[in-house]
Design a protein around this motif. Structure first.
Motif: not given
Length: 147
Positions: A68-71, A94-96, A99-100, A109-111
């Protein structure tokens, strides 16, 4: 003609050491320095080590997170390099994926990442695939992590 070897062979165990070796300060330096191509390679190398011979494979939570970080990294790279179609696809992926893992995962920190992608996405819709980045100057949040 070569005969296929069907005898069982022992596979090396998955490389879980990659998780304890993650240095988010390296990621921060590349992310904040807009070295996104280099960062993508860094993430991909660790992702591939993590899934190698793993029973969970790509469904491993840490592997999904790195992917997801790579996306997200590719989305930011693509939009700056006249690939709006690719950026839009990577944002959705990446959002998909990320988000998990709200609000934090492995100290990251994902937000802020999700917010930047959610802000950029509607600006890309309707652009020609090779248009310029819709934000000038292009500014995205700094990489935040807790060690």
């Amino acid at each position: 003609m070569k005969i296929l070897e069907l005898a069982p062979r022992e596979l090396p165990p998955p490389d879980r050491q990659v998780l304890s070796d993650l240095d988010w300060s390296e990621v921060k330096a590349m992310w904040d320095g807009n070295q996104l191509g280099q960062l993508h390679d860094w993430l991909n190398e660790r992702w591939s080590r993590l899934i190698r011979n793993s029973p969970a494979g790509m469904r491993d939570p840490e592997a999904e997170f790195l992917q997801g970080l790579a996306y997200a990294t590719l989305a930011l790279f693509f939009t700056q390099n006249h690939n709006q179609e690719g950026a839009l696809l990577m944002i959705d992926d990446a959002l998909m994926a990320l988000s998990r893992y709200r609000p934090r995962f492995l100290g990251v920190h994902i937000e802020p990442i999700l917010s930047a992608l959610q802000e950029l996405r509607p600006l890309l819709v309707g652009l020609a695939p090779d248009d310029d980045c819709p934000l000038c100057p292009f500014v995205y949040p700094k990489f935040e992590y807790t060690s």
